[in-house]
Design an enzyme around this catalytic site. Sequence first.
Site: not given
Ligand SMILES: *Cc1c(COP(=O)(O)O)cnc(C)c1O
Length: 789
Positions: A527, A629, A633
């Site tokens: 990441k 995801t 958001k």
């Molecule tokens: C959405 C979410 C993730 C996933 O995040 P990515 O950037 O897609 O890896 C991980 N942890 C929490 C608490 C989330 O709400």
Amino acid sequence: MIEKEKLISELEEELEMEYQTTLERATPAQLHFALGRWASGALYSRWQGCRHSHANRKRAYYLSAEFLMGRLVFSNLYNMGVLDEVRAILADKGVDLACLEEVEDAALGNGGLGRLAACYLDSAATHNLPLDGYGIRYQYGLFKQAIVNGEQRESADDWQRQGDPWSLRCEADAVTVEFGDQTVNAVPYDMAVVGYGEGSVNTLRLWQAEAVEPFDFGLFNAQKYEEALRQKNEAENISRVLYPNDDTEAGKILRLKQQYFFTSASLKDILRRYKAVYGDDFSKFADSYAIQLNDTHPVIAIPELLRLLIDNERMEFNEAFEIAQKVFSYTNHTIMPEAMETWSAGLMAGVAPRVLEIIRLINERLIRELNARGLTRGQVLDYLILARGRVHMARLAVYVSHKTNGVARIHTEILKSHTLREWYQLYPERFVNKTNGITQRRWLGLCNPALASMITELLGSDRWITDLSELAGLRRYADDTAVLDRLIRIKQENKRRLCEHIKRHDGISLNPEFLFDIQVKRLHEYKRQLLNALSIIDIYFGIKEGRIENFTPTAFLFGAKAAPGYYRAKGIIKLIGEIARVVDSDPGVKNLLSVAFVQNYNVSYAELLMPAADVSEQISTAGTEASGTGNMKLALNGAVTLGTYDGANIEIVEQAGEENNYIFGLRVEEIDKLRPSYNPRQLYESNPRIRRVLDTLIDGTFDDGGTGVFQDLYDSLLKGASWHAPDQYFLLADFESYLDAKLRVNRDYRDRYGFARKCLLNIAGCGMFSSDRAIKEYADEIWGIADRA
Ligand SMILES: *Cc1c(COP(=O)(O)O)cnc(C)c1O
């Protein structure tokens, strides 16, 4: 409308009965409990009604080792349509509903995969689709993180400590699960999954492991007492913790037991329900149920269903096989072939001996089929489910299911061309794409009420709450400066709210007038939080040297948990803490740069961070992030994406316009081409900025407390290690283009309307990233449970 008097009297009654207290004196935990009980009661008849009205429809089940539900109280009241009313009624009594913000999250998951499961349950219920979840009721969820002296400290997440008013223990539906060396009870706890508006109330059923014999505290024979206590503990260990440490053999066994535990219990539950209607006639089974396997953790359900049908129901192997193939489908979340889950056959023989025998039979059937298709012996090897003493879970899943899906368009393409290439050649019709989604109820309606009401006003309706494609209607306001002004003010207010929280929660002061650049996600090398950290060091030097002029003051925010045994990831957290310290103590840059690593990133924290971001960092090496995801958001809340061509980033910028986002770096094909000849040391030697930044890791600029972990980070980029090539995630290859893009965002931000326009167009482009869209695709194209109502 809820009756005010009735709500108050029911809460008072619950508080009196449970805690001998009153509404005025109740602690937040007590109020939460009472409110949860009230809401569960209010939902109960709707919940039972849905079970009844869905009784004759095909149902789908979502099997997942993780459900990252977050805090339930606000989202449940929101979906019930009573959040504002309850808030007002309590405010009248002098009680601020916001006090429940201290209630713990239900963190029965690690990150994206578990949160996806939670979003899917929300969407299915909202759209009246009969989908229930099955998982494990871990006693301890994902660890809680504190940052002490820039380092991660873990503590146990005892989430039920203050009660769990949202779950209903269903003792009558308990089943036993048999392992090779142990038999335990699986006791279900049901959570109501409340759909928004006219939606249904579905069920999340989580299994808790308990001893078969109820523990008798009256046992006074010391030996019997010891033995009973041991059995109780060994049984309860199975649902004790999310992802037990699997460095040891005992840890591995426990993980496999968890997988077998919840899938076996769930299948027994489904079979019991089926037999209550059809008796021993299994001809309708595959038309009655669809079972989705969320990644490979629940894939052991496949041989377990065969075992139950063959051993308990006296079915022929082939018939059982065909049923399983029709019932199961599998979601892959992994790209890297080496990350695919396999189990030692020896270990599996200990945990579930008969299941291993069934897997052998499946493997033999596979070999016969491949031989009949004329594959050579060498070709057959690539497919073996049981090979060299290991069981390959993804292969098992693709073979005994009717659909395999990736979670973003590029990911599905990579599955077809690389990760599962030979399977795609065999069964092309089984491979489909289902790009992930998020629920706009939690990730816009609930977490960003000001933006939500502006959108409702501009669109003239709140239909977006159940149909996110409506957001496209916002495009017409892209050049409306009055609208852009409001958008800017809303973001400003969200930043202020976040800063207050960070001050309280983390003791860090940030200036809400700064540009907010946010990277929040699990900590992992792929990441590339380290790339972000290195870029901040370069910017720091650039400002000090005068190379970077007119820099827009920026706060770089990070939130991430590192797996407890992941040494390097913890080193990256430490490095970010050190950068924050150095920047903060330098009066020359203090008013231009802030760096903050917030503690204990979780769903509730995400709900505060997403609405406050100007820039969304999505910088994984191309070809490593299946979808993401978090990217959705942030875009939905009006951040621009600074990201690579990876996962769902590609689809986000396609929808929102590449010109409204900041895409940089090598693409998947370029990385693949570069890999054989990649020489990061050459970049280090030829690029003075890269060299200067990397040298800070070893020249004493930053202090790793004498652990040597910064040297390890340095070596990971320039020397590699026994298990990987130097800079395996291509940080240095992307370094310059990343910094160019990052400084471009920083410049563009000064044109406030120009930037707000991009933000608005990102929101407008988010229609397809709703989990409503995704779940309907699963329902129509994979499960065949489309809404007939
Ligand atoms: C959405 C979410 C993730 C996933 O995040 P990515 O950037 O897609 O890896 C991980 N942890 C929490 C608490 C989330 O709400």
